[in-house]
Design a protein around this motif. Structure first.
Motif, PDB file in Angstrom:
ATOM      1  N   GLN A   1      15.191 -92.382  24.796  1.00  0.00           N
ATOM      2  CA  GLN A   1      14.781 -92.407  23.217  1.00  0.00           C
ATOM      3  C   GLN A   1      16.164 -92.797  22.533  1.00  0.00           C
ATOM      4  O   GLN A   1      16.181 -93.922  21.536  1.00  0.00           O
ATOM      5  N   LEU A   2      16.860 -92.057  23.082  1.00  0.00           N
ATOM      6  CA  LEU A   2      18.074 -91.629  22.314  1.00  0.00           C
ATOM      7  C   LEU A   2      18.854 -92.939  22.400  1.00  0.00           C
ATOM      8  O   LEU A   2      19.575 -93.595  21.850  1.00  0.00           O
ATOM      9  N   THR A   3      18.920 -93.552  23.934  1.00  0.00           N
ATOM     10  CA  THR A   3      20.030 -94.517  24.230  1.00  0.00           C
ATOM     11  C   THR A   3      19.592 -95.561  24.504  1.00  0.00           C
ATOM     12  O   THR A   3      20.131 -97.205  23.780  1.00  0.00           O
ATOM     13  N   ARG A   4      18.376 -95.765  24.349  1.00  0.00           N
ATOM     14  CA  ARG A   4      17.259 -97.265  23.357  1.00  0.00           C
ATOM     15  C   ARG A   4      17.580 -97.570  21.984  1.00  0.00           C
ATOM     16  O   ARG A   4      17.826 -98.426  21.214  1.00  0.00           O
ATOM     17  N   LEU A   5      18.034 -96.121  21.109  1.00  0.00           N
ATOM     18  CA  LEU A   5      18.225 -96.310  19.644  1.00  0.00           C
ATOM     19  C   LEU A   5      20.247 -96.360  18.893  1.00  0.00           C
ATOM     20  O   LEU A   5      20.108 -96.406  18.518  1.00  0.00           O
ATOM     21  N   ASN A   6      20.513 -96.445  20.025  1.00  0.00           N
ATOM     22  CA  ASN A   6      21.906 -96.047  20.038  1.00  0.00           C
ATOM     23  C   ASN A   6      22.342 -94.885  19.483  1.00  0.00           C
ATOM     24  O   ASN A   6      22.997 -94.935  18.404  1.00  0.00           O
ATOM     25  N   LEU A   7      21.909 -93.627  19.864  1.00  0.00           N
ATOM     26  CA  LEU A   7      21.621 -92.744  18.971  1.00  0.00           C
ATOM     27  C   LEU A   7      23.078 -91.322  19.713  1.00  0.00           C
ATOM     28  O   LEU A   7      21.874 -91.319  20.586  1.00  0.00           O
ATOM     29  N   PRO A   8      24.114 -91.057  19.639  1.00  0.00           N
ATOM     30  CA  PRO A   8      24.681 -90.190  20.400  1.00  0.00           C
ATOM     31  C   PRO A   8      23.681 -88.723  19.879  1.00  0.00           C
ATOM     32  O   PRO A   8      23.486 -88.118  18.804  1.00  0.00           O
ATOM     33  N   ALA A   9      23.977 -87.790  21.081  1.00  0.00           N
ATOM     34  CA  ALA A   9      23.180 -86.560  20.760  1.00  0.00           C
ATOM     35  C   ALA A   9      24.413 -85.770  20.600  1.00  0.00           C
ATOM     36  O   ALA A   9      25.686 -85.681  20.544  1.00  0.00           O
ATOM     37  N   SER A  10      23.692 -84.255  18.935  1.00  0.00           N
ATOM     38  CA  SER A  10      24.934 -83.498  19.140  1.00  0.00           C
ATOM     39  C   SER A  10      25.267 -82.450  19.936  1.00  0.00           C
ATOM     40  O   SER A  10      24.647 -82.443  20.995  1.00  0.00           O
ATOM     41  N   PRO A  11      25.931 -82.162  20.439  1.00  0.00           N
ATOM     42  CA  PRO A  11      26.524 -80.978  21.572  1.00  0.00           C
ATOM     43  C   PRO A  11      25.666 -79.676  21.550  1.00  0.00           C
ATOM     44  O   PRO A  11      25.607 -79.750  20.661  1.00  0.00           O
TER      45      PRO A  11
ATOM     46  N   PRO B   1       1.012 -92.666  14.322  1.00  0.00           N
ATOM     47  CA  PRO B   1       2.388 -93.140  15.374  1.00  0.00           C
ATOM     48  C   PRO B   1       2.948 -91.726  15.596  1.00  0.00           C
ATOM     49  O   PRO B   1       4.119 -91.015  15.048  1.00  0.00           O
ATOM     50  N   ALA B   2       3.192 -90.523  17.159  1.00  0.00           N
ATOM     51  CA  ALA B   2       4.197 -90.487  17.092  1.00  0.00           C
ATOM     52  C   ALA B   2       4.858 -90.754  16.885  1.00  0.00           C
ATOM     53  O   ALA B   2       5.224 -91.891  17.740  1.00  0.00           O
ATOM     54  N   SER B   3       7.188 -90.025  17.308  1.00  0.00           N
ATOM     55  CA  SER B   3       7.636 -90.448  16.920  1.00  0.00           C
ATOM     56  C   SER B   3       8.542 -90.848  17.815  1.00  0.00           C
ATOM     57  O   SER B   3       9.187 -91.943  18.341  1.00  0.00           O
ATOM     58  N   ASN B   4       7.642 -89.929  19.186  1.00  0.00           N
ATOM     59  CA  ASN B   4       8.559 -90.410  20.688  1.00  0.00           C
ATOM     60  C   ASN B   4       6.625 -90.113  21.402  1.00  0.00           C
ATOM     61  O   ASN B   4       6.651 -89.486  21.998  1.00  0.00           O
ATOM     62  N   ASP B   5       6.028 -91.341  21.902  1.00  0.00           N
ATOM     63  CA  ASP B   5       4.629 -90.758  22.176  1.00  0.00           C
ATOM     64  C   ASP B   5       4.611 -90.892  23.596  1.00  0.00           C
ATOM     65  O   ASP B   5       4.028 -90.037  24.434  1.00  0.00           O
ATOM     66  N   ALA B   6       6.119 -91.232  24.393  1.00  0.00           N
ATOM     67  CA  ALA B   6       5.908 -91.116  25.885  1.00  0.00           C
ATOM     68  C   ALA B   6       6.288 -89.455  26.193  1.00  0.00           C
ATOM     69  O   ALA B   6       5.742 -88.451  26.698  1.00  0.00           O
ATOM     70  N   LEU B   7       7.151 -89.020  25.349  1.00  0.00           N
ATOM     71  CA  LEU B   7       7.016 -87.447  25.041  1.00  0.00           C
ATOM     72  C   LEU B   7       6.236 -86.796  24.547  1.00  0.00           C
ATOM     73  O   LEU B   7       5.282 -85.713  25.341  1.00  0.00           O
ATOM     74  N   LEU B   8       5.378 -87.141  23.681  1.00  0.00           N
ATOM     75  CA  LEU B   8       4.013 -86.036  23.223  1.00  0.00           C
ATOM     76  C   LEU B   8       3.359 -86.194  24.801  1.00  0.00           C
ATOM     77  O   LEU B   8       2.323 -85.689  24.802  1.00  0.00           O
ATOM     78  N   SER B   9       2.552 -87.584  24.918  1.00  0.00           N
ATOM     79  CA  SER B   9       2.035 -88.183  26.745  1.00  0.00           C
ATOM     80  C   SER B   9       2.728 -86.840  27.325  1.00  0.00           C
ATOM     81  O   SER B   9       1.654 -86.261  27.984  1.00  0.00           O
ATOM     82  N   ALA B  10       3.817 -86.847  27.740  1.00  0.00           N
ATOM     83  CA  ALA B  10       4.382 -85.982  28.786  1.00  0.00           C
ATOM     84  C   ALA B  10       4.228 -84.498  28.599  1.00  0.00           C
ATOM     85  O   ALA B  10       4.117 -83.271  29.003  1.00  0.00           O
ATOM     86  N   ALA B  11       4.219 -83.705  27.496  1.00  0.00           N
ATOM     87  CA  ALA B  11       3.796 -82.585  26.803  1.00  0.00           C
ATOM     88  C   ALA B  11       2.940 -82.120  27.053  1.00  0.00           C
ATOM     89  O   ALA B  11       2.490 -81.150  27.490  1.00  0.00           O
ATOM     90  N   ALA B  12       1.849 -82.920  26.306  1.00  0.00           N
ATOM     91  CA  ALA B  12       0.402 -82.835  27.065  1.00  0.00           C
ATOM     92  C   ALA B  12       0.244 -82.635  27.870  1.00  0.00           C
ATOM     93  O   ALA B  12      -0.941 -82.075  28.868  1.00  0.00           O
ATOM     94  N   ASP B  13       0.642 -83.809  29.058  1.00  0.00           N
ATOM     95  CA  ASP B  13       0.743 -84.546  30.949  1.00  0.00           C
ATOM     96  C   ASP B  13       0.109 -82.815  31.709  1.00  0.00           C
ATOM     97  O   ASP B  13      -0.298 -81.811  32.299  1.00  0.00           O
ATOM     98  N   TYR B  14       2.208 -81.951  30.311  1.00  0.00           N
ATOM     99  CA  TYR B  14       2.247 -80.973  31.465  1.00  0.00           C
ATOM    100  C   TYR B  14       1.766 -79.563  30.997  1.00  0.00           C
ATOM    101  O   TYR B  14       1.352 -78.918  31.824  1.00  0.00           O
ATOM    102  N   LEU B  15       1.475 -79.474  29.513  1.00  0.00           N
ATOM    103  CA  LEU B  15      -0.305 -78.484  28.948  1.00  0.00           C
ATOM    104  C   LEU B  15      -1.082 -77.724  29.747  1.00  0.00           C
ATOM    105  O   LEU B  15      -1.330 -77.540  30.314  1.00  0.00           O
ATOM    106  N   ALA B  16      -1.359 -79.299  30.485  1.00  0.00           N
ATOM    107  CA  ALA B  16      -2.559 -79.326  30.803  1.00  0.00           C
ATOM    108  C   ALA B  16      -3.007 -79.233  32.689  1.00  0.00           C
ATOM    109  O   ALA B  16      -3.424 -78.557  33.167  1.00  0.00           O
TER     110      ALA B  16
END
Length: 838
Positions: free
Chosen positions: A338-348, A610-625
């Motif tokens: 998502q950061l790549t898609r939004l052109n956002l650099p990540a802090s170190p 909606p979630a700010s990153n729905d794919a991430l929320l779904s992945a976190a929920a799937d992992y928890l299940a």
């Protein structure tokens, strides 16, 4: 007292706010697409609007609106005018749009042109009334109606609306022989004075539909009418730049298989107006960078169109410091994508000192001790962060902290439960957390609880929620993140939940009964026995009949089944297939560690929020299940992720980001954790007194011995000015809004001159006194300053800080030395670096 005697004024660097980035331009070789790609017009009045989109990076980009040449392969079957398809006769055709040297096509199938057609009440009249606001809460949809005319809110009760329009008051609102004289048409079109003003003109499609319905006999809604099953939005996701517009299309999919363009009658809203806004026609206007969501509502159904607006080009200064570490699992994969898609650099990556303090506060609700901080900072091993994570998850304080968090959620409150019941409930929760009970087991035991309140703690959930309505609302919000209270009176205006669904859910609790005291008051010993009766129904007020007991979006149970309905509810609720359960708890856990939920607020899991990153929320929920709802498993992967371990200091290119986790977001420690940090640093405990219940003459008990930490308190009935001032959860309702981290002037004054900090700094035998004694015995000034910084901030001072403080420190034994050291502590403990988790 003034705190500037020593001249020491602490500062905190790196807690700034963010700035944004913009996308690259569209390449000449990228093509266009026509949406929708296929359509089927099955009535003479069906229409389909088309939109032309540029393709950018494999997805919908900017919408094209000028210079479009429209054509139909067979105008005798389907015509196209200004991008709108109109059926002519049965058959198939291809619609083509040309822009410059590019073209795109869409297939259309026409059928049913020879079949009789009539406008329907449910499908056509109700959507017009909803779109025009006639059945809104501010107009005739109000509980008492307006001007003697009442409609159901947004048309949730078509049968009653039909009666009120056609039959009520001797049918005065409809003239079958002369539709134009009908009040239903004359008032909103301006023919007769109307307090709501003119809603549509006499030559409009809305007027035509209402007039046609009346002329055909004003037919009523029938149970056999086709109903909307879901909505489709086009484009569902698109890339844009600031200043661009995007028309959103909405198609309704009906139970009889038809798909109709209903864009015209959709109610629109934007989930984030700092990114995009939307007008009444569904045209979104991009106003800033980020990821926005346009919410479409039609016939009590919702759909979301996501609009991504990349941030501006990254600063060259960011390139040297941006986080380029290898991803550590699904969290980093989804966030980095998502950061790549939004052109956002990540802090170190954050420093070791930042990590150790952050991880302690987020995981066990306290700051590290001096020895813990020193040991971690001196450890040179490459795996020390992972090792610390494992130790934290195994510490006894973990159970205290998370028991307190779940006590907030479950409203443990001594003003509503007697001491013995309260203690039983708390100890049960603590036992579950300490033993690592899976979240689904934890919730099942609460929902299906029976027995005596002092022996089976979770039965007290039903002492705090005593009606079927309260039970269903609290269960839904606590464990599903769904606020369905609005559906108690009518279909939810912002969600898909209907009035019938609300009472179907509430019916699952209609047989929950109790013997003994179970609420507020002074009489009795507070003991009650909870049980499930074999009979008893809850009446749906709108129909006057019991609603079949049905979980939200689940299967109905039989009225005749004598089994405890809550067992079926618990099975449905905690199922890995439940789309709400895993997402809700995953979002709560995420918000605890990142300070910002994927969905904000964490208990507001509406489709329209909606979630700010729905794919991430779904992945976190799937992992928890997948991990069988072991919460520690999710906590561990969060703590290990690059995203969690990023610095809170913004880069030039990400300082406007507040939702996408390009850095760690600082937040003031919650009231109880902050209080305990002050106690830990000064080594002066607070004595807490438990107020048993209202009207008990402030009866005090010995629930809390000296040394009890704030995060070990059973409930929110403890009177403590510091906790109250800093926004503790009052536990009056199941809502995260009960806790506040908003700064106030009262908080500033209390830290500056209040009793909590100042009295503990002056208390005999505290940490300061012991350090001064060591100082007299030969401790160096540099070692003293190290101890102060490690105890407060879990780090060593910088060389500049050390030199500055050494210059202010008197010689050992000098009389003012104690005051100076006290000022050092006060300065650090009132700084943002101490008050915030960063």
């Amino acid at each position: 007292m003034s705190r500037r005697r020593s001249g020491f004024i602490p500062t905190l660097a790196g807690l700034a706010i963010f700035a944004g980035l913009t996308p690259t331009t569209l390449r000449a070789d990228e093509v266009i697409v026509l949406l929708p790609a296929e359509s089927a017009l099955k009535t003479p009045e069906s229409r389909q609007r088309l939109i032309v989109q540029e393709l950018e990076k494999g997805e919908a980009g900017s919408q094209l609106v000028e210079g479009i040449e429209w054509s139909s392969s067979d105008p005798a079957i389907a015509e196209v005018v200004d991008g709108v398809i109109r059926p002519v006769k049965d058959g198939s055709a291809t619609i083509t749009a040309k822009v410059g040297g590019k073209s795109a096509s869409s297939k259309v199938t026409v059928a049913g042109m020879g079949a009789p057609f009539a406008w329907g009440f449910r499908e056509h009249v109700e959507p017009i009334l909803a779109k025009q606001g006639c059945n809104s809460g501010a107009c005739h949809g109000a509980l008492a109606g307006k001007g003697g005319f009442r409609l159901s809110l947004r048309g949730y009760d078509p049968a009653t609306d039909f009666f009120n329009i056609v039959k009520q008051d001797r049918g005065r609102r409809v003239e079958l022989a002369d539709p134009g004289r009908s009040l239903l048409l004359a008032k909103p079109s301006g023919g007769i004075a109307h307090k709501g003003g003119v809603k549509f003109e006499t030559n409009s499609l809305d007027y035509k539909i209402l007039a046609g319905w009346i002329a055909s006999g004003a037919t009523p809604p029938e149970d056999s009418d086709a109903v909307v099953q879901e909505l489709e939005v086009l484009p569902s996701r698109s890339l844009h730049r600031k200043g661009q517009d995007q028309q959103i299309l909405v198609r309704a999919k009906y139970s009889d298989g038809r798909v109709e363009d209903v864009t015209r009658w959709v109610k629109w809203s934007s989930a984030d107006e700092s990114v995009c806004r939307v007008d009444e026609q569904g045209k979104a206007s991009v106003v800033g960078p980020g990821e926005g969501s346009i919410v479409a509502w039609y016939a009590s159904k919702l759909a979301i169109a996501r609009i991504t607006v990349p941030y501006e080009a990254q600063s060259p200064a960011d390139a040297a410091t941006v986080d380029n570490r290898k991803t550590r699992g699904f969290i980093d994969e989804q966030i980095d994508k998502q950061l790549t898609r939004l052109n956002l650099p990540a802090s170190p990556a954050c420093t070791d000192a930042e990590f150790v303090r952050r991880a302690y506060v987020d995981t066990i609700g306290r700051i590290p001790s001096v020895d813990e901080a020193r040991a971690f900072l001196s450890d040179a091993s490459a795996t020390k962060r992972d090792a610390l994570i494992d130790r934290l998850l195994a510490m006894p304080e973990f159970a205290d902290y998370w028991t307190y968090k779940w006590s907030d959620l479950l409203m443990l409150n001594g003003t509503r439960l007697r001491p013995i019941a309260l203690k039983s409930y708390y100890q049960w929760i603590h036992k579950q957390v300490a033993e690592g009970a899976p979240w689904d087991k934890f919730v099942r035991e609460i929902i299906t609880a029976t027995g005596e309140s002092a022996e089976n703690g979770p039965t007290n959930f039903y002492a705090l929620s005593q009606s079927p309505e309260d039970m269903t609302e609290n269960v839904s919000q606590a464990f599903l993140g769904l606020s369905i209270a609005c559906a108690k009176c009518h279909n939810h205006p912002l969600e898909k939940w209907t009035n019938d669904q609300y009472y179907g859910m509430a019916s699952l609790f209609s047989r929950v009964k109790a013997k003994g005291w179970g609420g507020e008051g002074r009489s009795g010993d507070g003991l009650r026995t909870l049980y499930a009766a074999e009979t008893g129904e809850l009446v749906q007020p709108r129909t006057g009949k019991p609603q079949p007991p049905t979980p939200l979006d689940g299967q109905a149970l039989s009225f005749d089944d004598p089994a405890d309905r809550r067992i079926a509810l618990a099975k449905w609720m905690t199922s890995p297939e439940n789309p709400y359960f895993a997402r809700s708890i995953a979002n709560r856990i995420w918000a605890n560690f990142f300070n910002v939920g994927l969905v904000e607020k964490v208990d507001d899991m509406r489709v329209s929020n909606p979630a700010s990153n729905d794919a991430l929320l779904s992945a976190a929920a799937d992992y928890l299940a997948k991990e069988k709802f072991n919460l520690k498993a999710l906590m561990k992967v969060i703590l290990q992720s690059n995203a969690y371990q990023r610095s809170s200091k913004p880069l030039a290119g990400n300082k406007l980001d507040r939702r996408f986790y390009s850095r760690y977001y600082p937040r003031r420690m919650m009231a109880e954790v902050l209080h305990d940090a002050i106690v830990q640093v000064t080594d002066v405990p607070t004595k807490f007194d438990f107020i048993a219940f209202p009207g008990a003459d402030k009866e005090k008990t010995d629930f809390y011995p000296m040394g009890t930490r704030a995060v070990q308190l059973y409930d929110s009935a403890v009177e403590n000015y510091f906790l109250q001032t800093f926004g503790r959860n009052q536990r009056r309702i199941v809502c995260e809004c009960e806790r506040s981290d908003e700064p106030t002037m009262v908080q500033v004054l209390h830290l500056s001159n209040g009793a909590t900090l100042n009295e503990k700094l002056r208390a005999p035998g505290n940490r300061l006194a012991r350090l001064l004694k060591l100082r007299q015995e030969g401790m160096s000034g540099s070692a003293l300053i190290d101890e102060i910084y490690l105890s407060c901030l879990s780090r060593y001072p910088t060389e500049a800080e050390r030199e500055h403080l050494l210059a202010l420190l008197p010689r050992p034994g000098d009389k003012p030395e104690g005051e100076v050291v006290e000022d050092f502590y006060w300065g650090l403990m009132s700084s943002r670096e101490f008050l915030f988790n960063h």
